[in-house]
Design an enzyme around this catalytic site. Structure first.
Site, PDB file in Angstrom:
ATOM      1  N   ASP A   1      12.975   0.735  -1.482  1.00 45.61           N
ATOM      2  CA  ASP A   1      11.764   0.953  -0.703  1.00 45.61           C
ATOM      3  C   ASP A   1      12.178   1.621   0.613  1.00 45.61           C
ATOM      4  O   ASP A   1      13.365   1.712   0.928  1.00 45.61           O
ATOM      5  CB  ASP A   1      11.099  -0.397  -0.431  1.00 45.61           C
ATOM      6  CG  ASP A   1       9.986  -0.312   0.579  1.00 45.61           C
ATOM      7  OD1 ASP A   1       9.076   0.526   0.397  1.00 45.61           O
ATOM      8  OD2 ASP A   1      10.026  -1.067   1.574  1.00 45.61           O
TER       9      ASP A   1
ATOM     10  N   ALA B   1      10.023   1.645   4.366  1.00 45.21           N
ATOM     11  CA  ALA B   1       9.769   0.858   5.578  1.00 45.21           C
ATOM     12  C   ALA B   1      10.111  -0.612   5.368  1.00 45.21           C
ATOM     13  O   ALA B   1       9.655  -1.245   4.418  1.00 45.21           O
ATOM     14  CB  ALA B   1       8.313   0.981   5.996  1.00 45.21           C
TER      15      ALA B   1
ATOM     16  N   ALA C   1      -3.072  -7.118   8.380  1.00 46.18           N
ATOM     17  CA  ALA C   1      -2.451  -5.818   8.094  1.00 46.18           C
ATOM     18  C   ALA C   1      -1.283  -5.958   7.129  1.00 46.18           C
ATOM     19  O   ALA C   1      -1.030  -5.073   6.305  1.00 46.18           O
ATOM     20  CB  ALA C   1      -1.982  -5.171   9.389  1.00 46.18           C
TER      21      ALA C   1
ATOM     22  N   MET D   1       0.876  -5.297   2.155  1.00 42.77           N
ATOM     23  CA  MET D   1       1.852  -4.267   2.489  1.00 42.77           C
ATOM     24  C   MET D   1       2.661  -3.847   1.268  1.00 42.77           C
ATOM     25  O   MET D   1       3.014  -4.664   0.429  1.00 42.77           O
ATOM     26  CB  MET D   1       2.801  -4.763   3.573  1.00 42.77           C
ATOM     27  CG  MET D   1       3.630  -3.674   4.214  1.00 42.77           C
ATOM     28  SD  MET D   1       2.641  -2.537   5.203  1.00 42.77           S
ATOM     29  CE  MET D   1       2.306  -3.551   6.658  1.00 42.77           C
TER      30      MET D   1
ATOM     31  N   LYS E   1      -1.373   3.478   0.696  1.00 41.00           N
ATOM     32  CA  LYS E   1      -2.107   3.197   1.925  1.00 41.00           C
ATOM     33  C   LYS E   1      -3.623   3.215   1.746  1.00 41.00           C
ATOM     34  O   LYS E   1      -4.337   2.427   2.382  1.00 41.00           O
ATOM     35  CB  LYS E   1      -1.679   4.175   3.020  1.00 41.00           C
ATOM     36  CG  LYS E   1      -0.221   4.020   3.413  1.00 41.00           C
ATOM     37  CD  LYS E   1       0.118   2.554   3.721  1.00 41.00           C
ATOM     38  CE  LYS E   1       1.595   2.344   3.925  1.00 41.00           C
ATOM     39  NZ  LYS E   1       1.958   0.919   3.876  1.00 41.00           N
TER      40      LYS E   1
ATOM     41  N   HIS F   1      -4.341  -0.004   0.331  1.00 36.18           N
ATOM     42  CA  HIS F   1      -4.112  -1.018   1.356  1.00 36.18           C
ATOM     43  C   HIS F   1      -5.362  -1.180   2.227  1.00 36.18           C
ATOM     44  O   HIS F   1      -5.801  -2.308   2.507  1.00 36.18           O
ATOM     45  CB  HIS F   1      -2.914  -0.585   2.207  1.00 36.18           C
ATOM     46  CG  HIS F   1      -2.357  -1.662   3.073  1.00 36.18           C
ATOM     47  ND1 HIS F   1      -1.128  -1.563   3.669  1.00 36.18           N
ATOM     48  CD2 HIS F   1      -2.850  -2.854   3.477  1.00 36.18           C
ATOM     49  CE1 HIS F   1      -0.887  -2.650   4.375  1.00 36.18           C
ATOM     50  NE2 HIS F   1      -1.933  -3.446   4.281  1.00 36.18           N
TER      51      HIS F   1
ATOM     52  N   ARG G   1       2.292   1.028  -6.244  1.00 32.51           N
ATOM     53  CA  ARG G   1       2.603  -0.355  -6.586  1.00 32.51           C
ATOM     54  C   ARG G   1       1.338  -1.196  -6.709  1.00 32.51           C
ATOM     55  O   ARG G   1       0.346  -0.896  -6.071  1.00 32.51           O
ATOM     56  CB  ARG G   1       3.488  -0.969  -5.484  1.00 32.51           C
ATOM     57  CG  ARG G   1       4.767  -0.210  -5.238  1.00 32.51           C
ATOM     58  CD  ARG G   1       5.402  -0.666  -3.927  1.00 32.51           C
ATOM     59  NE  ARG G   1       6.597   0.131  -3.651  1.00 32.51           N
ATOM     60  CZ  ARG G   1       7.009   0.440  -2.441  1.00 32.51           C
ATOM     61  NH1 ARG G   1       6.341   0.021  -1.386  1.00 32.51           N
ATOM     62  NH2 ARG G   1       8.093   1.151  -2.277  1.00 32.51           N
TER      63      ARG G   1
ATOM     64  N   ASP H   1      11.042  -5.088   0.372  1.00 25.61           N
ATOM     65  CA  ASP H   1      10.779  -6.200   1.293  1.00 25.61           C
ATOM     66  C   ASP H   1       9.415  -6.850   1.110  1.00 25.61           C
ATOM     67  O   ASP H   1       9.065  -7.750   1.877  1.00 25.61           O
ATOM     68  CB  ASP H   1      10.925  -5.715   2.738  1.00 25.61           C
ATOM     69  CG  ASP H   1       9.891  -4.654   3.094  1.00 25.61           C
ATOM     70  OD1 ASP H   1       9.898  -3.584   2.456  1.00 25.61           O
ATOM     71  OD2 ASP H   1       9.073  -4.883   3.999  1.00 25.61           O
TER      72      ASP H   1
END
Length: 259
Positions: free
Chosen positions: A9, A11, A42, A46, A50, A53, A149, A175
């Site tokens: 990944d 970020a 937020a 994650m 986006k 999201h 994802r 993460d």
């Protein structure tokens, strides 16, 4: 059969200790729309694309699926804001270039996936190259049919471009729970990252100033979320992955497949 590829990944895993850029952009955009959100809101979804999201945040907040017009409006506002934030949050996480060298010395190819858009990913690729990290492959949700994802399509695209088969000879490192689900759905081994990522949410400076007892609590909470997502292994940082990679390589060599 040997371990042939590792997919990272971005970020919170190889750049942006604490995965702060997406949080900053999302909070700015929702605040400007008179719908301020917390850091926890937020961070909840994650790792996914986006646009998805933003849709997820609206769904949780209102308890019903949002109007696509609202998603469109917020996403259009988000794109330039996120690009602006990336410049402030694109430092490589300590030890990542050395890990890349270690993987290449083992004959392992390096791929990557992200929830960012292609222009954002190209920006990060350029910044990362200048700091010593250049994956062999980089895929974003817009590159594949079916989106990002937790679907496995970006991992499949990495495998195709890297010419690696079977997929259980590969490892996905990330993460967030969606990173782990992505790897599991692709049939890969998975490694979750705690300290540097979204589940801890702390910059390197913040981590350094956090008392030891609080650090243990933060890591335990992050580990719990990644364990629940099904991670085969959990480590503090991608910089710590080589020993785990060697263990997985041994299991693959013995014919073991991820469960």
């Amino acid at each position: 059969m040997k371990l042939s590829g590792v997919i990272f990944d971005w970020a919170g895993t190889v750049i942006d200790h604490g995965s702060r850029a997406p949080v900053a952009a999302l909070q700015d955009v929702f605040a400007a729309a008179a719908m301020p959100i917390t850091v926890a809101e937020a961070r909840l979804s994650m790792g996914i694309a986006k646009r998805d999201h933003i849709r997820s945040i609206l769904s949780v907040r209102h308890g019903t699926p949002p109007l696509e017009a609202d998603v469109d409006r917020l996403y259009a506002d988000f794109l330039p804001k996120q690009t602006e934030c990336l410049g402030r949050y694109s430092d490589l996480i300590a030890g990542v270039p050395q890990v890349a060298e270690g993987l290449r010395s083992r004959g392992i190819r390096i791929g990557s996936t992200t929830g960012y858009t292609r222009p954002m990913l190209e920006f990060l690729l350029e910044r990362a190259r200048g700091q010593g990290f250049a994956p062999d492959c980089a895929v974003c949700p817009q590159d594949v049919p079916g989106g990002g994802r937790p679907a496995p399509w970006m991992c499949y695209s990495n495998a195709i471009q890297l010419k690696i088969s079977p997929l259980w000879s590969m490892v996905k490192i990330g993460d967030t729970p969606s990173d782990i689900e992505e790897g599991l759905n692709a049939g890969m081994w998975t490694i979750g990252v705690t300290r540097t990522g979204n589940e801890a949410g702390l910059t390197q400076q913040e981590w350094n100033s956090t008392p030891a007892e609080n650090r243990r609590h933060v890591l335990a909470q992050a580990r719990t979320r990644l364990d629940r997502a099904g991670a085969h292994y959990v480590i503090e940082s991608a910089a710590d992955c080589l020993d785990v990679i060697d263990e997985i390589a041994g299991r693959i060599l013995a014919g073991e497949r991820p469960k």
